[in-house]
Design a protein around this motif. Structure first.
Motif, short mmCIF file in Angstrom:
data_model
loop_
_atom_site.label_atom_id
_atom_site.label_comp_id
_atom_site.label_asym_id
_atom_site.label_seq_id
_atom_site.Cartn_x
_atom_site.Cartn_y
_atom_site.Cartn_z
N ASN A 116 0.83 -1.20 0.00
CA ASN A 116 0.00 0.00 0.00
C ASN A 116 0.87 1.26 0.00
OD1 ASN A 116 -2.35 1.45 0.01
ND2 ASN A 116 -2.78 1.14 2.18
N ASN A 117 1.95 1.25 0.81
CA ASN A 117 2.86 2.40 0.85
C ASN A 117 3.58 2.58 -0.48
OD1 ASN A 117 2.26 3.13 3.44
ND2 ASN A 117 3.97 2.02 4.36
N ASP A 174 2.41 1.74 -3.42
CA ASP A 174 1.44 2.28 -4.36
C ASP A 174 1.25 3.78 -4.16
OD1 ASP A 174 1.03 -0.15 -5.57
OD2 ASP A 174 -0.79 -0.63 -4.41
N LYS A 175 1.20 4.22 -2.92
CA LYS A 175 1.05 5.64 -2.63
C LYS A 175 2.28 6.42 -3.12
CE LYS A 175 -2.00 5.29 1.35
NZ LYS A 175 -2.15 5.53 2.78
#
Length: 154
Positions: A4-5, A7-8
């Motif tokens: 998730n990190n 992707d951000k």
């Protein structure tokens, strides 16, 4: 680092890249407009000057009025002002130090050019007010556009 990190972080880098691309496109577009403005101004300036020079008649009285070139109160026949040129050419062929020949030749050429320029007369050909305004308007607008782009500060 979690997925998730990552992707951000990738999204953030992608947005920065898009912003950089958009700002570069905007800069290129304004640079293209500036270049177009400069060349349109150059065309207007050239066209206006061409029209102005087409309406000027140049005449000369060289060789007339008794065929004398006047320096102050002293008059030289027009054929006599060619004498320094002839002497200068002769000196170029005869002398070892050619600088003196070049000096005399140069002075002769300057005297001939001055005598022609001093007897030249410029006359404005009759033109309509519309033509006059178009000629000088094009020259002024073109000159202003060129100067604006040349002296633009970014």
């Amino acid at each position: 680092m979690s997925k998730n990190n990552k992707d951000k972080e990738l999204d953030k880098m992608y947005k920065e890249l898009l912003e950089a691309r958009d700002s570069a496109r905007a800069a290129n577009k304004s640079e293209g407009n500036r270049l177009l403005s400069f060349f349109v101004g150059l065309l207007l300036l050239g066209g206006g000057l061409f029209m102005i020079f087409q309406n000027i008649e140049v005449t000369s009285s060289w060789g007339y009025s008794g065929s004398f070139f006047r320096i102050g109160g002293f008059g030289l026949p027009n054929g006599l002002i060619m004498l320094p040129i002839i002497i200068g050419i002769g000196m170029l062929f005869l002398m070892d130090k050619k600088i003196f020949g070049w000096v005399v030749l140069s002075i002769g050429i300057i005297i001939v050019l001055l005598s022609v320029m001093m007897t030249t007369h410029l006359h404005w050909i009759r033109s309509s007010a519309f033509t006059f305004i178009v000629m000088f308007g094009m020259t002024a607008a073109g000159g202003a556009m060129v100067l604006k782009e040349v002296f633009r500060k970014d």
